[in-house]
Every structure is written in structure tokens, then in C-alpha cells.
Design a protein around this motif. Structure first.
Motif, PDB file in Angstrom:
ATOM      1  N   GLU A 171       0.753  -1.167  -0.035  1.00  0.00           N
ATOM      2  CA  GLU A 171       0.048  -0.069  -0.031  1.00  0.00           C
ATOM      3  C   GLU A 171       0.805   1.171  -0.081  1.00  0.00           C
ATOM      4  O   GLU A 171       0.556   2.183  -0.739  1.00  0.00           O
ATOM      5  CB  GLU A 171      -0.895  -0.083   1.348  1.00  0.00           C
ATOM      6  N   HIS A 172       1.849   1.239   0.853  1.00  0.00           N
ATOM      7  CA  HIS A 172       2.790   2.459   0.855  1.00  0.00           C
ATOM      8  C   HIS A 172       3.450   2.955  -0.162  1.00  0.00           C
ATOM      9  O   HIS A 172       3.381   4.086  -0.550  1.00  0.00           O
ATOM     10  CB  HIS A 172       3.810   2.096   2.008  1.00  0.00           C
ATOM     11  N   TRP A 173       3.872   1.919  -0.943  1.00  0.00           N
ATOM     12  CA  TRP A 173       4.441   2.375  -2.553  1.00  0.00           C
ATOM     13  C   TRP A 173       3.536   2.301  -3.450  1.00  0.00           C
ATOM     14  O   TRP A 173       4.105   2.037  -4.725  1.00  0.00           O
ATOM     15  CB  TRP A 173       5.773   1.288  -2.840  1.00  0.00           C
ATOM     16  N   ASN A 174       2.224   2.282  -3.301  1.00  0.00           N
ATOM     17  CA  ASN A 174       1.091   2.373  -4.354  1.00  0.00           C
ATOM     18  C   ASN A 174       1.402   1.261  -5.492  1.00  0.00           C
ATOM     19  O   ASN A 174       0.823   1.108  -6.382  1.00  0.00           O
ATOM     20  CB  ASN A 174       1.208   3.635  -5.109  1.00  0.00           C
ATOM     21  N   LEU A 175       1.816   0.014  -4.928  1.00  0.00           N
ATOM     22  CA  LEU A 175       1.963  -1.290  -6.103  1.00  0.00           C
ATOM     23  C   LEU A 175       0.514  -1.842  -6.271  1.00  0.00           C
ATOM     24  O   LEU A 175       0.215  -2.006  -7.444  1.00  0.00           O
ATOM     25  CB  LEU A 175       2.801  -2.369  -5.217  1.00  0.00           C
ATOM     26  N   HIS A 176      -0.413  -1.754  -5.357  1.00  0.00           N
ATOM     27  CA  HIS A 176      -1.503  -2.383  -5.410  1.00  0.00           C
ATOM     28  C   HIS A 176      -2.561  -1.378  -6.489  1.00  0.00           C
ATOM     29  O   HIS A 176      -3.069  -2.002  -7.423  1.00  0.00           O
ATOM     30  CB  HIS A 176      -2.295  -2.402  -4.138  1.00  0.00           C
ATOM     31  N   LYS A 177      -2.225  -0.189  -6.532  1.00  0.00           N
ATOM     32  CA  LYS A 177      -2.973   0.691  -7.550  1.00  0.00           C
ATOM     33  C   LYS A 177      -2.366   0.364  -8.865  1.00  0.00           C
ATOM     34  O   LYS A 177      -3.098   0.344  -9.684  1.00  0.00           O
ATOM     35  CB  LYS A 177      -2.705   2.217  -7.210  1.00  0.00           C
ATOM     36  N   ARG A 178      -1.305   0.349  -9.072  1.00  0.00           N
ATOM     37  CA  ARG A 178      -0.688  -0.020 -10.471  1.00  0.00           C
ATOM     38  C   ARG A 178      -0.857  -1.562 -10.940  1.00  0.00           C
ATOM     39  O   ARG A 178      -1.386  -1.630 -12.198  1.00  0.00           O
ATOM     40  CB  ARG A 178       1.118  -0.271 -10.392  1.00  0.00           C
ATOM     41  N   ILE A 179      -1.071  -2.470  -9.819  1.00  0.00           N
ATOM     42  CA  ILE A 179      -1.752  -3.596 -10.626  1.00  0.00           C
ATOM     43  C   ILE A 179      -3.114  -3.603 -10.979  1.00  0.00           C
ATOM     44  O   ILE A 179      -3.680  -4.144 -11.912  1.00  0.00           O
ATOM     45  CB  ILE A 179      -1.617  -4.806  -9.413  1.00  0.00           C
ATOM     46  N   ALA A 180      -3.865  -2.937 -10.049  1.00  0.00           N
ATOM     47  CA  ALA A 180      -5.343  -2.829 -10.308  1.00  0.00           C
ATOM     48  C   ALA A 180      -5.396  -1.947 -11.898  1.00  0.00           C
ATOM     49  O   ALA A 180      -6.210  -2.642 -12.768  1.00  0.00           O
ATOM     50  CB  ALA A 180      -5.969  -1.811  -9.533  1.00  0.00           C
ATOM     51  N   LEU A 181      -4.971  -0.924 -12.052  1.00  0.00           N
ATOM     52  CA  LEU A 181      -4.957  -0.169 -13.318  1.00  0.00           C
ATOM     53  C   LEU A 181      -4.637  -0.941 -14.201  1.00  0.00           C
ATOM     54  O   LEU A 181      -5.180  -0.997 -15.443  1.00  0.00           O
ATOM     55  CB  LEU A 181      -4.369   0.909 -13.161  1.00  0.00           C
ATOM     56  N   ARG A 182      -3.406  -1.697 -14.332  1.00  0.00           N
ATOM     57  CA  ARG A 182      -2.804  -2.498 -15.301  1.00  0.00           C
ATOM     58  C   ARG A 182      -3.857  -3.674 -15.789  1.00  0.00           C
ATOM     59  O   ARG A 182      -3.874  -4.013 -16.801  1.00  0.00           O
ATOM     60  CB  ARG A 182      -1.436  -3.054 -14.804  1.00  0.00           C
ATOM     61  N   VAL A 183      -4.246  -4.336 -14.664  1.00  0.00           N
ATOM     62  CA  VAL A 183      -5.383  -5.390 -15.176  1.00  0.00           C
ATOM     63  C   VAL A 183      -6.422  -4.962 -15.948  1.00  0.00           C
ATOM     64  O   VAL A 183      -6.989  -5.583 -16.789  1.00  0.00           O
ATOM     65  CB  VAL A 183      -5.865  -6.185 -13.943  1.00  0.00           C
ATOM     66  N   LEU A 184      -7.195  -3.626 -15.552  1.00  0.00           N
ATOM     67  CA  LEU A 184      -8.246  -3.041 -16.089  1.00  0.00           C
ATOM     68  C   LEU A 184      -7.959  -2.814 -17.561  1.00  0.00           C
ATOM     69  O   LEU A 184      -8.870  -2.840 -18.276  1.00  0.00           O
ATOM     70  CB  LEU A 184      -8.812  -2.136 -15.285  1.00  0.00           C
ATOM     71  N   LEU A 185      -6.860  -2.221 -17.499  1.00  0.00           N
ATOM     72  CA  LEU A 185      -6.257  -1.911 -19.110  1.00  0.00           C
ATOM     73  C   LEU A 185      -6.419  -3.285 -20.184  1.00  0.00           C
ATOM     74  O   LEU A 185      -6.539  -2.954 -21.233  1.00  0.00           O
ATOM     75  CB  LEU A 185      -5.052  -1.125 -19.223  1.00  0.00           C
ATOM     76  N   ILE A 186      -5.674  -4.361 -19.430  1.00  0.00           N
ATOM     77  CA  ILE A 186      -5.909  -5.623 -20.284  1.00  0.00           C
ATOM     78  C   ILE A 186      -7.238  -5.959 -20.556  1.00  0.00           C
ATOM     79  O   ILE A 186      -7.701  -6.483 -21.788  1.00  0.00           O
ATOM     80  CB  ILE A 186      -5.059  -6.527 -19.348  1.00  0.00           C
ATOM     81  N   LEU A 246     -16.043  -4.790 -17.651  1.00  0.00           N
ATOM     82  CA  LEU A 246     -15.785  -3.704 -16.567  1.00  0.00           C
ATOM     83  C   LEU A 246     -15.971  -4.285 -15.300  1.00  0.00           C
ATOM     84  O   LEU A 246     -15.059  -4.142 -14.285  1.00  0.00           O
ATOM     85  CB  LEU A 246     -16.258  -2.516 -16.889  1.00  0.00           C
ATOM     86  N   LEU A 247     -17.023  -5.003 -15.314  1.00  0.00           N
ATOM     87  CA  LEU A 247     -17.607  -5.630 -13.741  1.00  0.00           C
ATOM     88  C   LEU A 247     -16.644  -6.626 -13.460  1.00  0.00           C
ATOM     89  O   LEU A 247     -16.228  -6.878 -12.237  1.00  0.00           O
ATOM     90  CB  LEU A 247     -19.105  -6.201 -13.822  1.00  0.00           C
ATOM     91  N   LEU A 248     -16.312  -7.384 -14.444  1.00  0.00           N
ATOM     92  CA  LEU A 248     -15.300  -8.650 -14.367  1.00  0.00           C
ATOM     93  C   LEU A 248     -13.916  -8.018 -13.920  1.00  0.00           C
ATOM     94  O   LEU A 248     -13.337  -8.847 -13.080  1.00  0.00           O
ATOM     95  CB  LEU A 248     -15.351  -9.559 -15.550  1.00  0.00           C
ATOM     96  N   GLY A 249     -13.419  -6.984 -14.754  1.00  0.00           N
ATOM     97  CA  GLY A 249     -12.352  -6.554 -14.390  1.00  0.00           C
ATOM     98  C   GLY A 249     -12.141  -6.167 -12.958  1.00  0.00           C
ATOM     99  O   GLY A 249     -11.288  -6.349 -12.096  1.00  0.00           O
ATOM    100  N   PHE A 250     -13.112  -5.258 -12.496  1.00  0.00           N
ATOM    101  CA  PHE A 250     -13.018  -4.722 -11.037  1.00  0.00           C
ATOM    102  C   PHE A 250     -13.168  -5.742 -10.290  1.00  0.00           C
ATOM    103  O   PHE A 250     -12.463  -5.789  -9.046  1.00  0.00           O
ATOM    104  CB  PHE A 250     -14.178  -3.798 -10.832  1.00  0.00           C
TER     105      PHE A 250
END
Length: 591
Positions: free
Chosen positions: A101-116, A124-128
Motif C-alpha cells: 500500500e505504502h508504495w502504491n503497488l496495489h494501484k499499479r496492479i489494479a489499473l494494469r489489469v483493467l487496461l488488459i 468492466l464488472l469482471l475486471g473490477f
């Protein structure tokens, strides 16, 4: 009179704390046995946990006072229960989660998967849901929901803003939700040209807003539900899982570490995957409709809203910039942690724990908690930038080393120490039940259940726990029920894990009420949802969850935990008849 009732309601917590211990006093006075004393303590704590008259962790400290005063356990014995191996695993797992959380790694993973995955409605539902469930396996479901909900609402806002720019009457099949579109009234003018009547246009706008609201509701609910579902997949994903491990180790010390990270993952991950898939289908049907071709965007020509949503996610991802050294270091340590957990003592082959640190029986002396703390300490040692010396901006002329990946200030702010006390209180309750003889007494009273088919027992108990956890903390629910279920299983010669495992999973099925679990409350606070929306959606989801858990405990859990036989480590004074049955089975010659 109204003022009097308002005053009583305002002081209800004080009244509950003062009156409940007095009202329950007849139990230990009329039945002066250790079993009754322990029952008094458990009932009192259960009521305080249900009413939340005191903070949950404060109530969890009651055994330190009550057990020594009632002669159930020495104070030193009780205090040991508050920092067992499961607590260590919880703390170590959270150290890694805090670093992510501290280094925002979870946000990077989330956004990358949504882009894929893509941004069409069903995808969109499935991605989230996939991203939220995956992150919730490793970090707290509350933190996951708090991060994912703003991203979901930013995407939805862009979708709705773009829809306003689309020309009136031009339908976008990609984001058209299947509720049935109203027929536009057409009036024939003298010149033969057809024009839509104004009321129909107004009705179409209202219908479009209604569709947008329903899609927003579905997106919000998919985040909080998948956060709860994802947590069941790993031993550290949610606190009830650790409660189970601690209770099994406390009640059955000779169990041979039957519940570890690898065995739990093998049992719970397929359960989570099936439940997540069925939840996605249910949310899709409820909020997008039955036309799956349109939900997946087949045949759509207009791409305005799809491109807008994709642009929002892409912009957020670009804003993060390239991966920093700290993110890469945390990723490597995270992968090492998971690999060490899986290979420590997998069961189907000798793990590194069996080979490098065996005890006299060949079992690993290092536990999952040992691994978690080892990696957690490394997080305090590895620098957050490529090692080198830089100038200290606050003190010119002095060199400064880069900070570590974690520091104690960050850990102290984000670590939920209250859960450590809550876990310890549960372990103390279980130990007190065993020492006082209450567990044995309960087991004797539950022997009539031996005539009920075991799948029916598991199903009914799952329904009970799933209902109870809607109103009570899932940690408190598992803490109260698991010792009772263990005693019942011993009394009726049923493998204790056959009832303890499904009920632990069922404690995470809190889908109906905003107060049931923090993710529900976070989503509800963003607006757009009514309690009736959550209750209607969550009711069927609870039923689906219980059915999936029943399937899991009656199929692939059998080879993982050897549920087909009553284990030798579960024998006690109440299970001598089980031993006799097992002996007769093994000595009777086959015809």
C-alpha cells in the motif's frame, strides 16, 4: 416520556455494560462449577460483542480478568494465548500488505489489469471484481475497497459525462443496459415526415439516467462483494481464517499443522474462484440484463463511452509513471514470501521446512508466521532507492542514505492492533472452554446430532453463520462458534474440520447490510445505494455462497484434509466410542 426514552437510548452502552453482568449472575451463583463460570464469561462476551457496548478488542480482554478470578486458568496461561503463532502470521502478513500500500503497488496492479481486460460493461464488472479479489487476498479488504471505489466512480463519471455528449437518439449498444427501451411515440405531420414527440424524448432521458444509476449500483456492489470473497482464498486474506488456524492449533495441539498456507489455498482458492464467477453472473443479470451480446459489446458501432472509460484508466496509470526501485523491491519480496509459504510444508512433497528445520518427527519447526516475520524484517532493511549517498536537503553538506521500504511510523499508523487483541481473546475463550470442561459438556449434549447426515449439518451451520455474521463482526462470530463446533464434531465422531472449515468461510458471506462489514459501509457511504438494494442483491448471493461452500467441503476438501476418517489428533475423553468404531472397522475381516 419521550425525553426519558431518548435519555435511556443515549446512555444505552453504559446501561448494557452495567446491567448485563448483573442479569447473568444467577448462572454462576446457582451452578457453582467451572463449566458454568466459563459459560458466564462466554455469554457475557458474546452479548458485548453483539451489542458493541464496548469496543470489540476491549471485550476480548475479559478472559484476563474473569478466568483467574473464577479459577478457570492462571493469569500467566491466559496471557500466553494473546500472542500465538497465528497472531505472528497476522502481523507478518500485514507488514507486507502495508509495504504494498505504502508504495502504491496495489494501484499499479489494479489499473494494469483493467487496461488488459477492457471496459465494456460486463468486462468492466469482471475486471473490477478480479482486481479487487486478487488484492484482497493479500491486503485488507477495507484498504482494497477504499482504493477501488474511487477508481470505479471516476470511470463511471466519465462514462456518464460522455453519454451526455452523444447525440440524442443515437444508441450505444456497448453500454446499453438491457431493461427494455421505451418505444418512442411517433407523430405524422402533414408533410409526411415523422418526428418524435417531446414526451417520449423526456421519457428516454429519464430511462437513460435510471440505467446509469443501476450500472453505478452494480459497479459499487461488485467492488465490496469481491473484496469479501477474495479474502477467503488465502490464510492471511481475512481474520476469520487465522482464527480457525489458531483455534485448531489450540484445541488440537497434535494436529500436525494440518491448516497451513498451502492446504488452505488448495481448499479455499477454487471456492473463491467459483463464488466470484457466480457473483459476476448474478450482478450482470441484475444490473445489466439478460442480453449478454450487448453486455459484452458485440455488434456495437459507437465507441465514445468505451474510449472515455479507457482513457480515464490509462491516464491514472500514466500518472503513476514508471515502476520505482521501491515498487520492484516490494514485488520481488512479495513473490519470495508467497513461494516460501507454498513450499514450506506442502504435504504432497517434502518442503524446505521439513528438510532444513525438521523436528524429531520430521515436521517443520518454522511456521508460516516465521516466514512472514522474516520477510517483514527484510522490508525494514532494504533501501527504497538504489543504494547511494545523497545530500541531506535539511542539513547542507551532510550525506544521507535512502530510507528503507518500511519504517515503524508507517507500520504503527496502519497496523490494526485491535485485531491482534481480538484474535487473542478468541484463543483465550477456546482454551478456557477446554480447561473448564465446558467443551466436553457441550459435546455430550450435542450427541443426538449423530443421526443427522453430515452434509445436512454442514449446510445448516453455514446458513446459521452466514445469517449471524450479517449483524456481528465476522471475527467475533468465528471466535464464538468454532470451539462449540469442534466439541460437537468430537461428540458425533465427525472430522472437526468438516464443520469448522465451511463455517469459517461462511463468516465472510456478509453481503446484505451496510454494517455487516467495512467494505459494504465504504461503498454505501459513496451514495447511490439504498439498504434495500444491498439486501436484495446480497440475499441470493448469500444462498449461492452457502451452496458453493457446501460443494467445496463435500468434494475437493476430502483429499486435502483427509476428511473421510476421524483423525487421531481429535480423540478426547468424549470420543472413546469413535476410537472403538475405528478399531472395529480395521479389525473386522472382509467377507
Amino acid at each position: 416520556m419521550a425525553t426519558c426514552w431518548q435519555g435511556l437510548w443515549a446512555y444505552r452502552s453504559y446501561l448494557i455494560v452495567l446491567l448485563l453482568p448483573i442479569l447473568l449472575l444467577p448462572l454462576p451463583i446457582l451452578i457453582p462449577t467451572k463449566e458454568a463460570y466459563c459459560a458466564y464469561s462466554i455469554i457475557l462476551m458474546a452479548l458485548f460483542w453483539c451489542t458493541e457496548a464496548l469496543p470489540l478488542p476491549v471485550t476480548a480482554l475479559f478472559p484476563i480478568i474473569l478466568y483467574p478470578m473464577m479459577g478457570i486458568m492462571d493469569a500467566s496461561e491466559v496471557c500466553i494465548e494473546y500472542f500465538k503463532d497465528s497472531n505472528i502470521l497476522f502481523v507478518g502478513g500485514l507488514l507486507m500488505a502495508i509495504a504494498v500500500e505504502h508504495w502504491n503497488l496495489h494501484k499499479r496492479i489494479a489499473l494494469r489489469v483493467l487496461l488488459i481486460i477492457g471496459v465494456r460493461p460486463a468486462l468492466l464488472l469482471l475486471g473490477f471484481m478480479l482486481v479487487t479479489a486478487f488484492l484482497s487476498m493479500w491486503i485488507s479488504n477495507t484498504a482494497t475497497t477504499a482504493m477501488m471505489v474511487p477508481i470505479a466512480h471516476a470511470v463511471l463519471e466519465q462514462l456518464h459525462n460522455t453519454s451526455k455528449d452523444v447525440e440524442e437518439g443515437s444508441d450505444n449498444p456497448t453500454f446499453e443496459l438491457q431493461e427494455g427501451s421505451p418505444q418512442k411515440d411517433v407523430t405524422k405531420l402533414d408533410n409526411g415526415q415523422a418526428h418524435p414527440a417531446l414526451p417520449a424524448s423526456s421519457e428516454s432521458t429519464v430511462w437513460q439516467k435510471r440505467e446509469q444509476l443501476r450500472f453505478s449500483q452494480g459497479m459499487s456492489l461488485c467492488v465490496c462483494y469481491s473484496a469479501s470473497i477474495g479474502g477467503i482464498a488465502t490464510l492471511t486474506g481475512t481474520t476469520p481464517n487465522l482464527v480457525l488456524q489458531g483455534q485448531v492449533n489450540a484445541l488440537f495441539p497434535q494436529n500436525g499443522n494440518v491448516v497451513n498456507f498451502a492446504s488452505w489455498f488448495g481448499f479455499a482458492f477454487p471456492t473463491m474462484a467459483i463464488l466470484l464467477l457466480l457473483s459476476w453472473l448474478w450482478l450482470q443479470i441484475l444490473f445489466l440484463g439478460f442480453n449478454f451480446r450487448k453486455n459484452f459489446g458485440f455488434g456495437g458501432q459507437a465507441k465514445e463511452r468505451e474510449q472515455a472509460a479507457f482513457h480515464v484508466i490509462q491516464t491514472e496509470h500514466k500518472r503513476l509513471g514508471p515502476m520505482t526501485f521501491a515498487e520492484k523491491a516490494v514485488s520481488v519480496l512479495f513473490i519470495i514470501l508467497v513461494v516460501l509459504w507454498f513450499t514450506r510444508e506442502p504435504g504432497f512433497f517434502l518442503g524446505w521446512g521439513n528438510l532444513a528445520f525438521p523436528d524429531k518427527d520430521g515436521n517443520s519447526m518454522a511456521s508460516d508466521g516465521t516466514v512472514a516475520i522474516f520477510i517483514g524484517i527484510i522490508l525494514f532493511l532494504v533501501p527504497s532507492k538504489i543504494p547511494g549517498l545523497t545530500q541531506d536537503p535539511n542539513k547542507p553538506g551532510r550525506l544521507k542514505a535512502p530510507p528503507a521500504l518500511l519504517n515503524w511510523k508507517t507500520v504503527n499508523e496502519k497496523m490494526p492492533w485491535n485485531i491482534v487483541l481480538l484474535l487473542g481473546g478468541g484463543f483465550a475463550l477456546a482454551k478456557g472452554s477446554e480447561k473448564s470442561g465446558l467443551s466436553e459438556w457441550l459435546g455430550d449434549k450435542l450427541t443426538p446430532l449423530q443421526n443427522v447426515p453430515s452434509p445436512a449439518i454442514a449446510f445448516i451451520l453455514c446458513l446459521l453463520i452466514a445469517t449471524f455474521t450479517e449483524c456481528t463482526s465476522n471475527v467475533a462470530t468465528t471466535t464464538l462458534f468454532l470451539p462449540i463446533l469442534a466439541s460437537m464434531a468430537q461428540a458425533i465422531c465427525l472430522h472437526p474440520l468438516y464443520v469448522m472449515l465451511p463455517c469459517t468461510l461462511a463468516a465472510s458471506l456478509a453481503f446484505m447490510l451496510p454494517v455487516a462489514t467495512p467494505p459494504n459501509a465504504i461503498v454505501f457511504s459513496f451514495g447511490g445505494l439504498k439498504v434495500s438494494d444491498m439486501a436484495r442483491t446480497g440475499f441470493l448471493l448469500n444462498i449461492i455462497g452457502v451452496l458453493v461452500i457446501t460443494l467445496a467441503i463435500n468434494s475437493w476438501s476430502f483429499p486435502i484434509f483427509n476428511l473421510h476418517t476421524f483423525p487421531s489428533w481429535a480423540y478426547s475423553n468424549t470420543t472413546t466410542n469413535c476410537m472403538a468404531i475405528q478399531t472395529n472397522i480395521t479389525t473386522t475381516p472382509s467377507p
